[in-house]
Motif scaffolding. Structure first.
Motif, PDB file in Angstrom:
ATOM      1  N   LEU A   1      -7.103  -2.843  18.812  1.00 48.28           N
ATOM      2  CA  LEU A   1      -6.018  -3.699  19.422  1.00 48.28           C
ATOM      3  C   LEU A   1      -6.496  -3.813  20.678  1.00 48.28           C
ATOM      4  CD1 LEU A   1      -2.708  -2.199  17.999  1.00 48.28           C
ATOM      5  CD2 LEU A   1      -3.744  -4.576  17.374  1.00 48.28           C
ATOM      6  N   ALA A   2      -6.580  -5.100  21.287  1.00 48.41           N
ATOM      7  CA  ALA A   2      -6.932  -5.201  22.723  1.00 48.41           C
ATOM      8  C   ALA A   2      -5.871  -5.544  23.612  1.00 48.41           C
ATOM      9  CB  ALA A   2      -8.008  -6.456  22.687  1.00 48.41           C
TER      10      ALA A   2
ATOM     11  N   ILE B   1      -6.899  -8.923  18.522  1.00 44.29           N
ATOM     12  CA  ILE B   1      -8.029  -7.748  17.990  1.00 44.29           C
ATOM     13  C   ILE B   1      -9.315  -8.212  18.468  1.00 44.29           C
ATOM     14  CG2 ILE B   1      -8.911  -6.871  16.017  1.00 44.29           C
ATOM     15  CD1 ILE B   1      -5.616  -8.175  15.807  1.00 44.29           C
ATOM     16  N   SER B   2      -9.945  -7.015  19.074  1.00 42.78           N
ATOM     17  CA  SER B   2     -11.274  -7.415  19.454  1.00 42.78           C
ATOM     18  C   SER B   2     -12.346  -6.211  19.210  1.00 42.78           C
ATOM     19  CB  SER B   2     -11.458  -7.298  21.099  1.00 42.78           C
ATOM     20  OG  SER B   2     -12.549  -7.597  21.656  1.00 42.78           O
TER      21      SER B   2
ATOM     22  N   LEU C   1      -0.230  -3.413  12.455  1.00 47.39           N
ATOM     23  CA  LEU C   1      -0.690  -4.604  13.129  1.00 47.39           C
ATOM     24  C   LEU C   1      -2.033  -5.004  12.798  1.00 47.39           C
ATOM     25  CD1 LEU C   1       0.778  -4.907  16.679  1.00 47.39           C
ATOM     26  CD2 LEU C   1       1.062  -6.545  15.154  1.00 47.39           C
ATOM     27  N   LEU C   2      -2.837  -4.021  12.916  1.00 43.39           N
ATOM     28  CA  LEU C   2      -4.317  -4.140  12.508  1.00 43.39           C
ATOM     29  C   LEU C   2      -4.532  -4.303  10.976  1.00 43.39           C
ATOM     30  CD1 LEU C   2      -6.402  -1.572  14.505  1.00 43.39           C
ATOM     31  CD2 LEU C   2      -6.718  -3.674  14.546  1.00 43.39           C
TER      32      LEU C   2
ATOM     33  N   ALA D   1      -3.818  -4.626   1.920  1.00 43.23           N
ATOM     34  CA  ALA D   1      -5.139  -4.959   1.619  1.00 43.23           C
ATOM     35  C   ALA D   1      -5.902  -4.717   2.920  1.00 43.23           C
ATOM     36  CB  ALA D   1      -5.248  -6.554   1.352  1.00 43.23           C
ATOM     37  N   GLY D   2      -5.104  -5.056   3.958  1.00 37.10           N
ATOM     38  CA  GLY D   2      -5.926  -4.782   5.330  1.00 37.10           C
ATOM     39  C   GLY D   2      -6.089  -3.298   5.772  1.00 37.10           C
ATOM     40  N   ALA D   3      -5.047  -2.362   4.929  1.00 38.45           N
ATOM     41  CA  ALA D   3      -5.422  -0.861   4.941  1.00 38.45           C
ATOM     42  C   ALA D   3      -6.534  -0.333   4.189  1.00 38.45           C
ATOM     43  CB  ALA D   3      -3.978  -0.255   4.595  1.00 38.45           C
ATOM     44  N   ALA D   4      -6.697  -1.054   3.176  1.00 41.19           N
ATOM     45  CA  ALA D   4      -7.847  -0.999   2.292  1.00 41.19           C
ATOM     46  C   ALA D   4      -9.146  -1.342   3.270  1.00 41.19           C
ATOM     47  CB  ALA D   4      -7.872  -1.821   1.091  1.00 41.19           C
ATOM     48  N   VAL D   5      -9.248  -2.327   3.840  1.00 47.70           N
ATOM     49  CA  VAL D   5     -10.336  -2.768   4.450  1.00 47.70           C
ATOM     50  C   VAL D   5     -10.648  -1.949   5.924  1.00 47.70           C
ATOM     51  CG1 VAL D   5     -11.238  -4.609   6.209  1.00 47.70           C
ATOM     52  CG2 VAL D   5     -10.056  -5.414   4.265  1.00 47.70           C
TER      53      VAL D   5
END
Length: 325
Positions: free
Chosen positions: A133-134, A128-129, A101-102, A291-295
């Protein structure tokens, strides 16, 4: 400059990217499903390593850290089991496991606060906070939820066809598509014990398959989107997905990321969901979480990911993917 490995481990495919601390992606690789829950631990680990080897060009690279993004049920796995395999690829640091999800959210934004709605075979919403994960809603599987997902759509299609065949529901263009998909011929003159033979075959073939396989019918609602029954299914899916997202209380003006084939292919459901979200920012569509995993791997290793670094990840990753086409 330190180098990192980031992996997006899905149920059907795995994507890995090799990058440096500036966000420059240096290598990209893919493999089969890498989710330990659905694939089994060893086959999943083989896929993670296989995709990683391709991203590393088949050799060994000095890696300051590796991050694997995968579905929630896999997050409790002990990371040392992963690290033992990645040491052979040059890992000197640790393996971090994060939620897919993140990863999906960070494929669309580098900001640390926002919301994501993912609708593929399953469906889940998250807020997301502070980069964590919030709140999470749904993603509870086909028995308990996943409302508006590909499975949910497929089940609604199958039920609509079953109802149309015996008169409980309205006639629909979905009937011809579903029966053709299953190799069933509709002949109104053929009945078995009072039931249409085509419906009897539908019942048998559906129950012979695993329940989750109903998701195969999901694309059919978009093939006949003007059909009243298909339109109703799409509208109800949008209602369900909007409820899921609103349950996590997305922040006004914060980034909103949509992912998963139900939302990204064709845009019909995404537009319908967005129309139900008052005062929401326009959603950013993402097709996967690599791309998010890279971030995330950079963020988790203390690297500041700003607009420039985020753009570098997106652009260099896109170039590597284009090379593989």
């Amino acid at each position: 400059m330190q180098n990192f490995l980031a992996i997006d481990a899905g149920g059907t495919s795995t994507r890995a990217v090799f990058l440096d601390a500036s966000g420059q992606c240096l290598g990209y690789g893919t493999a089969g499903g890498g989710n330990p829950v659905s694939r089994g631990f060893e086959p999943a680990l083989d896929a993670l390593v296989g995709a990683s080897k391709k991203a590393l060009g088949g050799g060994v690279q000095l890696l300051a850290g590796t991050l694997v993004a995968m579905a929630g049920a896999s997050l409790e796995l002990p990371t040392h089991l992963f690290r033992e395999r990645f040491i052979t690829l040059g890992l000197t640091g640790n393996v971090v496991i994060e939620s897919d999800l993140l990863a999906a959210f960070y494929s669309g934004s580098y900001q640390d606060n926002g919301s994501a709605l993912i609708a593929g075979t399953g469906a889940v919403g998250a807020r997301i906070s502070a980069s964590r994960l919030a709140a999470v809603a749904d993603g509870t599987g086909w028995l308990l939820g996943d409302e508006g997902s590909g499975f949910w759509l497929g089940r609604q299609v199958a039920r609509a066809v079953a109802a149309a065949l015996d008169g409980r529901g309205a006639p629909t263009a979905l009937t011809e598509l579903v029966l053709a998909d299953l190799g069933i011929t509709l002949d109104p003159s053929q009945r078995t014990q009072g039931r249409l033979r085509a419906q009897q075959q539908l019942i048998r073939k559906v129950y012979e398959s695993s329940a989750i396989e109903l998701s195969r019918f999901a694309p059919l609602v978009f093939a006949v989107a003007q059909d009243p029954v298909a339109t109703d299914i799409i509208e109800r899916a949008a209602d369900a997905l909007a409820r899921t997202l609103l349950a996590v209380a997305p922040g006004a003006g914060e980034p909103l990321v949509f992912g998963g084939s139900v939302l990204t292919k064709g845009g019909t459901v995404a537009a319908a969901v967005a129309a139900r979200l008052l005062e929401s920012t326009p959603p950013i569509l993402v097709h996967d979480g690599v791309a998010g995993a890279a971030v995330l791997v950079l963020k988790r290793h203390g690297v500041v990911v700003d607009a420039a670094v985020f753009a570098r990840i997106q652009e260099s990753l896109a170039a590597l993917r284009d090379e593989r086409i």
